[in-house]
Write a protein that holds these residues in place. Structure first.
Motif, PDB file in Angstrom:
ATOM      1  N   LYS A  37       0.780  -1.167  -0.155  1.00 15.10           N
ATOM      2  CA  LYS A  37      -0.141  -0.079  -0.011  1.00 15.10           C
ATOM      3  C   LYS A  37       0.821   1.190   0.003  1.00 15.10           C
ATOM      4  CE  LYS A  37      -0.866   0.232   4.972  1.00 15.10           C
ATOM      5  NZ  LYS A  37       0.275  -0.703   5.570  1.00 15.10           N
ATOM      6  N   SER A  38       1.950   1.257   0.783  1.00 16.20           N
ATOM      7  CA  SER A  38       2.866   2.539   0.973  1.00 16.20           C
ATOM      8  C   SER A  38       3.508   2.847  -0.586  1.00 16.20           C
ATOM      9  CB  SER A  38       3.904   2.412   1.826  1.00 16.20           C
ATOM     10  OG  SER A  38       3.450   2.117   3.112  1.00 16.20           O
ATOM     11  N   THR A  39       3.582   1.751  -1.461  1.00 19.23           N
ATOM     12  CA  THR A  39       4.394   2.158  -2.733  1.00 19.23           C
ATOM     13  C   THR A  39       3.287   2.331  -3.910  1.00 19.23           C
ATOM     14  OG1 THR A  39       4.740  -0.281  -3.300  1.00 19.23           O
ATOM     15  CG2 THR A  39       6.639   1.042  -2.276  1.00 19.23           C
ATOM     16  N   GLN A  40       2.207   1.698  -3.643  1.00 21.53           N
ATOM     17  CA  GLN A  40       1.022   1.722  -5.038  1.00 21.53           C
ATOM     18  C   GLN A  40       0.100   2.816  -4.752  1.00 21.53           C
ATOM     19  OE1 GLN A  40       2.132  -0.555  -7.465  1.00 21.53           O
ATOM     20  NE2 GLN A  40       3.700  -0.865  -6.032  1.00 21.53           N
ATOM     21  N   ILE A  41      -0.290   3.006  -3.589  1.00 20.48           N
ATOM     22  CA  ILE A  41      -1.484   3.914  -3.298  1.00 20.48           C
ATOM     23  C   ILE A  41      -1.068   5.460  -4.010  1.00 20.48           C
ATOM     24  CG2 ILE A  41      -2.899   5.136  -1.961  1.00 20.48           C
ATOM     25  CD1 ILE A  41      -3.804   2.261  -2.477  1.00 20.48           C
ATOM     26  N   PRO A  42       0.287   5.776  -3.392  1.00 18.40           N
ATOM     27  CA  PRO A  42       0.772   7.335  -3.788  1.00 18.40           C
ATOM     28  C   PRO A  42       0.644   7.068  -5.565  1.00 18.40           C
ATOM     29  CG  PRO A  42       1.904   6.346  -2.175  1.00 18.40           C
ATOM     30  CD  PRO A  42       1.259   5.212  -2.270  1.00 18.40           C
ATOM     31  N   GLN A  43       0.960   5.817  -6.274  1.00 18.61           N
ATOM     32  CA  GLN A  43       1.434   6.258  -7.516  1.00 18.61           C
ATOM     33  C   GLN A  43      -0.137   6.252  -8.334  1.00 18.61           C
ATOM     34  OE1 GLN A  43       4.086   3.368  -9.580  1.00 18.61           O
ATOM     35  NE2 GLN A  43       4.346   2.532  -7.532  1.00 18.61           N
ATOM     36  N   TRP A  44      -0.967   5.710  -7.507  1.00 16.57           N
ATOM     37  CA  TRP A  44      -2.521   5.828  -8.152  1.00 16.57           C
ATOM     38  C   TRP A  44      -3.057   7.131  -7.931  1.00 16.57           C
ATOM     39  CZ3 TRP A  44      -3.990   0.470  -5.751  1.00 16.57           C
ATOM     40  CH2 TRP A  44      -3.208  -0.750  -6.404  1.00 16.57           C
ATOM     41  N   CYS A  45      -2.499   7.612  -6.744  1.00 16.84           N
ATOM     42  CA  CYS A  45      -3.109   9.174  -6.412  1.00 16.84           C
ATOM     43  C   CYS A  45      -2.415  10.059  -7.556  1.00 16.84           C
ATOM     44  CB  CYS A  45      -2.828   9.427  -5.010  1.00 16.84           C
ATOM     45  SG  CYS A  45      -3.731   8.646  -3.889  1.00 16.84           S
ATOM     46  N   ALA A  46      -1.285   9.727  -7.794  1.00 18.75           N
ATOM     47  CA  ALA A  46      -0.696  10.594  -8.712  1.00 18.75           C
ATOM     48  C   ALA A  46      -1.218  10.394 -10.166  1.00 18.75           C
ATOM     49  CB  ALA A  46       1.001  10.303  -8.980  1.00 18.75           C
ATOM     50  N   GLU A  47      -1.563   9.434 -10.512  1.00 18.62           N
ATOM     51  CA  GLU A  47      -2.323   8.984 -11.751  1.00 18.62           C
ATOM     52  C   GLU A  47      -3.885   9.951 -11.780  1.00 18.62           C
ATOM     53  OE1 GLU A  47      -3.064   4.964 -12.427  1.00 18.62           O
ATOM     54  OE2 GLU A  47      -0.964   4.459 -12.450  1.00 18.62           O
ATOM     55  N   PHE A  48      -4.489  10.009 -10.511  1.00 19.49           N
ATOM     56  CA  PHE A  48      -5.822  10.602 -10.476  1.00 19.49           C
ATOM     57  C   PHE A  48      -5.471  12.070 -10.703  1.00 19.49           C
ATOM     58  CE2 PHE A  48      -8.281  13.228  -7.572  1.00 19.49           C
ATOM     59  CZ  PHE A  48      -9.599  12.887  -8.208  1.00 19.49           C
ATOM     60  N   CYS A  49      -4.458  12.648 -10.006  1.00 18.86           N
ATOM     61  CA  CYS A  49      -3.984  14.219 -10.235  1.00 18.86           C
ATOM     62  C   CYS A  49      -3.698  14.390 -11.863  1.00 18.86           C
ATOM     63  CB  CYS A  49      -2.982  14.440  -9.491  1.00 18.86           C
ATOM     64  SG  CYS A  49      -3.141  14.428  -7.580  1.00 18.86           S
ATOM     65  N   LEU A  50      -3.028  13.445 -12.561  1.00 22.15           N
ATOM     66  CA  LEU A  50      -2.723  13.497 -13.937  1.00 22.15           C
ATOM     67  C   LEU A  50      -3.942  13.552 -14.646  1.00 22.15           C
ATOM     68  CD1 LEU A  50      -0.695  13.615 -16.199  1.00 22.15           C
ATOM     69  CD2 LEU A  50      -0.614  11.082 -16.137  1.00 22.15           C
ATOM     70  N   SER A  51      -5.171  12.735 -14.243  1.00 20.34           N
ATOM     71  CA  SER A  51      -6.402  12.666 -15.036  1.00 20.34           C
ATOM     72  C   SER A  51      -7.162  14.158 -14.856  1.00 20.34           C
ATOM     73  CB  SER A  51      -7.186  11.577 -14.495  1.00 20.34           C
ATOM     74  OG  SER A  51      -7.641  11.905 -13.213  1.00 20.34           O
ATOM     75  N   ALA A  52      -6.730  14.638 -13.889  1.00 18.33           N
ATOM     76  CA  ALA A  52      -7.340  16.171 -13.904  1.00 18.33           C
ATOM     77  C   ALA A  52      -6.311  17.225 -14.633  1.00 18.33           C
ATOM     78  CB  ALA A  52      -7.843  16.597 -12.578  1.00 18.33           C
ATOM     79  N   GLN A  53      -5.178  16.633 -15.088  1.00 18.11           N
ATOM     80  CA  GLN A  53      -4.092  17.611 -15.513  1.00 18.11           C
ATOM     81  C   GLN A  53      -3.477  18.526 -14.535  1.00 18.11           C
ATOM     82  OE1 GLN A  53      -3.069  17.351 -18.935  1.00 18.11           O
ATOM     83  NE2 GLN A  53      -4.454  15.674 -18.856  1.00 18.11           N
ATOM     84  N   TYR A  54      -3.728  18.157 -13.423  1.00 21.19           N
ATOM     85  CA  TYR A  54      -3.070  18.570 -12.215  1.00 21.19           C
ATOM     86  C   TYR A  54      -3.987  20.361 -11.999  1.00 21.19           C
ATOM     87  CZ  TYR A  54       0.588  15.322 -13.388  1.00 21.19           C
ATOM     88  OH  TYR A  54       1.131  14.265 -13.626  1.00 21.19           O
ATOM     89  N   GLN A  55      -5.025  20.139 -12.129  1.00 18.36           N
ATOM     90  CA  GLN A  55      -5.682  21.514 -12.021  1.00 18.36           C
ATOM     91  C   GLN A  55      -5.923  21.632 -10.525  1.00 18.36           C
ATOM     92  OE1 GLN A  55      -9.294  21.684 -14.267  1.00 18.36           O
ATOM     93  NE2 GLN A  55      -8.540  20.859 -15.975  1.00 18.36           N
ATOM     94  N   HIS A  56      -6.106  20.629  -9.732  1.00 19.87           N
ATOM     95  CA  HIS A  56      -6.152  20.727  -8.260  1.00 19.87           C
ATOM     96  C   HIS A  56      -4.844  20.639  -7.419  1.00 19.87           C
ATOM     97  CE1 HIS A  56     -10.349  20.847  -9.527  1.00 19.87           C
ATOM     98  NE2 HIS A  56     -10.359  19.551 -10.011  1.00 19.87           N
TER      99      HIS A  56
END
Length: 755
Positions: free
Chosen positions: A92-111
């Motif tokens: 969880k400590s290695t994968q969850i942050p990566q998936w959160c980065a993908e989530f931010c990328l999906s919004a083009q880092y607007q938030h």
């Protein structure tokens, strides 16, 4: 970064699956970056994926957390707060942050971008290195880290690992954390003060920022408490539990656990069974001692058993998972066996996420915790049982084929969770920070566990004495400046006062040396006299604070005169000084100096050694530490502390502790720390004049001192020569408020603001 190469069709399919959920794969194929006809591009840096990426991807897909990937991403899209529960080595400590980065990328880092907190600096670094490798990007660019005194980030960083304390400090300039679109709070179950404050404030931040996503990583036993705090409607992703090892309990006496554990290590080694050993001890001191014993005993074992190598792997010291291969001697050879014995302590369970060779765990079931006693302003070391969740994590470190030896009876009742640090620590920093957040608009921190009211009142009183609060309990101008400095409030006030007393260079050195680990190395067996003789060369007649300046100045001189770092390290070894600690102190000093320049405070030229400078240093220290004054009541080193009326002796490592036989003890001293452990010692002690104390201490503090013979002596000095009357300008600039008597009603009013 690894060499880029062409993918097979199967690899391309894996890549598509990793970027998009199954239902969206067809749509995402058209959106994927394609280089020519063969190479697919990394969405984070625009470069083709390397062959190593796909090798690591297969390893990632075997982790227990990967089975919950789609569930987690769906929940993250539709919920602002998510709880993920699972033990160490679930990924969880290695994968969850990566998936959160993908989530931010999906919004083009607007938030904003993604950030993940850790409670220890080295874990933040190790995780950043591993995640950068898995994401196939360069460390310091798309993935970076920020720890005290070191930043490895850039404007391209989209996923940052940092300590929980540093994220808190970042809130001083960005209260709503608007730079981030996803925040991962890892190791929430460790209940550090910084993590608890973050968990309390993020609830308010989420109200102001509906676009923010917060993910809390914890263990299953902590989930119910979090749901009770945030609400039962918060979604929980529960990861599949790992199969525990075979557990063997023992009726070992709590007094004999240390040597029983070491004997068990040697017995395991004699069996010649494969696998490394993890030994969980109660304190870092026991880790250091056990390492020396195992090194000595390991050399006495027969060569046919193979090499026994003790490795320190505990928070704040020793090797780390990313560096375990360094210095292991013959471990990599085929002809010689080598068994590693990892020595760790409490909070070390999460450091084994990258260690797969463990087949034996030895758990003593105890930990030593530092506890602060607000009524007497003292620290102590308490031996207590570990929590149930710690015991469960330790049992799962080996997997189903290993063994876990618990050196305590099976019927022992362990507490369900770790005691929150906020109940055991000095709350002055906590209050100072929360007062600063009130200025920024965050007026309420909903603590998961409420701090002790007595501790809150003592800390509010201390801040009031330091002139950090105004008459209505808000931060004063001095309080705001103190909150800018990464020091405890008393030292920050002393540093601030040094600007007026024209001794900044010296006091900033003292602050840095006391903030870093101790620069004194423990003497080896049989060489105590030799080590004391070396340290005696640095001793200053005015006390330990001045001795620290001598040591730092000698260290810097050695650096200038011996350019190669190896020569400076040799100099430290010759004088039995900790080279790493002195380097840390040097870095802290540079950081403090930069902060003083940023807030435009004057920095004087050094004049260390003159009588005027010596007096000014003592005045500056007294401006912050007037609450820590003691008097020798019988001429034999029995010091009476004025604020709590307890007796204590000078710690043996003090200059005065070593030279007392020849020169005697000073009558009045200022001390940096009082601890109840060992001989109830006061540490880092310097001689002061009672007249200067009266001049410097706020009158409203002096008037509230409990009655004692020592206070009567001070009153006699005050009545005799009027030296307690301070200069009006000094009172205004250093204490920034009129003398007054504190009432219990006022303290309670301030205290209720935090509930």
């Amino acid at each position: 970064m690894a060499d880029r190469s062409t993918m097979s069709e199967q690899d391309k399919h894996l890549m598509e699956k990793e970027i998009c959920p199954d239902s969206e794969t067809a749509d995402c194929v058209e959106e994927a970056f394609v280089f020519g006809e063969d190479l697919e591009l990394n969405r984070f840096d625009g470069l083709p994926f390397s062959s190593r990426y796909y090798k690591l991807l297969q390893e990632r897909q075997s982790l227990p957390v990967w089975k919950a990937r789609e569930e987690f991403l769906d929940i993250l899209v539709n919920n602002r707060l998510v709880i993920v529960s699972g033990t160490t080595k679930t990924g969880k400590s290695t994968q969850i942050p990566q998936w959160c980065a993908e989530f931010c990328l999906s919004a083009q880092y607007q938030h904003g971008v993604a950030v993940s907190t850790q409670i220890h600096s080295q874990q933040a670094v190790d995780l950043a290195l591993r995640v950068a490798d898995e994401m196939d990007v360069n460390i310091g660019h798309e993935v970076g880290y920020t720890i005290p005194l070191e930043t490895c980030c850039s404007t391209d960083t989209v996923l940052r690992f940092c300590t929980d304390a540093l994220l808190l400090r970042e809130m001083m300039s960005d209260p709503m954390l608007e730079h981030y679109g996803a925040i991962v709070i890892d190791q929430a179950h460790e209940r550090t003060v910084s993590t608890d404050i973050l968990l309390g404030l993020l609830q308010d931040i989420l109200v102001h920022r509906p676009d923010l996503r917060v993910v809390i990583l914890t263990v299953s036993s902590m989930t119910d408490r979090l749901l009770a705090h945030y609400g039962s409607n918060v979604p929980v992703v529960s990861l599949e539990a790992l199969c525990p090892a075979e557990v063997v309990y023992s009726n070992c006496s709590s007094k004999d656990y240390f040597y029983s554990a070491l004997r068990l290590v040697l017995e395991i080694h004699r069996t010649k069974e494969e696998g490394d050993v993890v030994l969980f001890l109660a304190s870092p001191q026991e880790v250091v001692c056990s390492r020396a014993i195992l090194q000595r005993e390991g050399t006495r074992l027969g060569a046919e058993l193979g090499e026994l190598v003790p490795v320190v792997l505990c928070p704040g010291q020793g090797r780390t998972p990313s560096r375990l291969g360094e210095g292991m001697g013959s471990r990599g050879t085929v002809t010689t066996r080598c068994r590693l014995v990892f020595l760790s302590t409490s909070q070390g369970e999460d450091m084994f996420w990258a260690v797969d060779s463990v087949n034996f765990v030895i758990d003593v079931g105890l930990e030593k915790r530092h506890v602060y006693h607000p009524r007497i302003r003292a620290n102590s070391e308490v031996l207590r049982s570990i929590s149930r969740y710690q015991a469960d994590i330790r049992k799962q470190l080996t997997g189903p084929t290993g063994k876990c030896f618990c050196l305590y009876p099976e019927e022992r009742v362990l507490p369900i969770e770790t005691s929150p640090q906020i109940l055991d620590t000095n709350l002055t920093f906590t209050i100072l920070f929360l007062k600063r957040m009130e200025i920024a608009g965050l007026r309420h921190c909903d603590f998961i566990t409420r701090p002790d009211p007595e501790g809150l009142m003592q800390s509010l009183e201390e801040l009031d004495y330091l002139a950090a609060l105004d008459d209505v309990g808000n931060l004063s101008e001095i309080g705001i400046i103190i909150s800018e400095l990464p020091l405890d409030a008393q030292m920050a006030k002393a540093l601030l006062a040094s600007c007026e007393f024209d001794c900044v260079n010296e006091v900033v050195t003292i602050a840095a040396m006391l903030s870093a680990p101790s620069c004194f190395l423990e003497p080896p067996d049989g060489r105590t006299q030799e080590v004391q003789q070396c340290h005696r060369k640095f001793r200053h007649p005015e006390g330990d604070h001045f001795t620290l300046i001598n040591i730092y100045n000698a260290f810097k001189y050695s650096q200038r005169e011996t350019c190669p770092q190896e020569h400076c390290e040799k100099w430290c070894q010759d004088y039995h000084l900790n080279h790493r600690a002195l380097q840390t102190a040097d870095a802290i000093r540079s950081e403090l100096t930069d902060i003083l320049k940023r807030i435009e405070l004057p920095i004087s030229e050094t004049s260390f050694g003159t009588k005027t400078n010596t007096l000014n240093i003592k005045r500056a220290l007294l401006a912050g530490f007037f609450m820590q004054i003691a008097r020798d009541v019988d001429g034999s080193g029995n010091y009476f502390m004025l604020t709590n009326r307890h007796l204590a002796q000078v710690h043996p490592a003090s200059s005065y502790g070593a030279k007392a036989h020849q020169l005697g003890f000073p009558e009045w001293v200022l001390f940096h720390e009082y601890t109840l452990s060992g001989n109830h010692g006061i540490r880092t002690v310097s001689e002061i004049s009672p007249a200067v104390f009266i001049q410097t201490a706020p009158q409203y503090f002096y008037s509230n001192l409990p009655p004692s013979e020592s206070k009567d002596l001070l009153q006699h000095i005050l009545d005799r020569d009027g030296s307690g009357r301070k200069d009006k300008q000094q009172t205004l600039t250093i204490n920034s408020k009129a003398d007054k008597d504190l009432t219990s009603g006022g303290e309670l009013q301030h205290c209720t603001d935090f509930y």
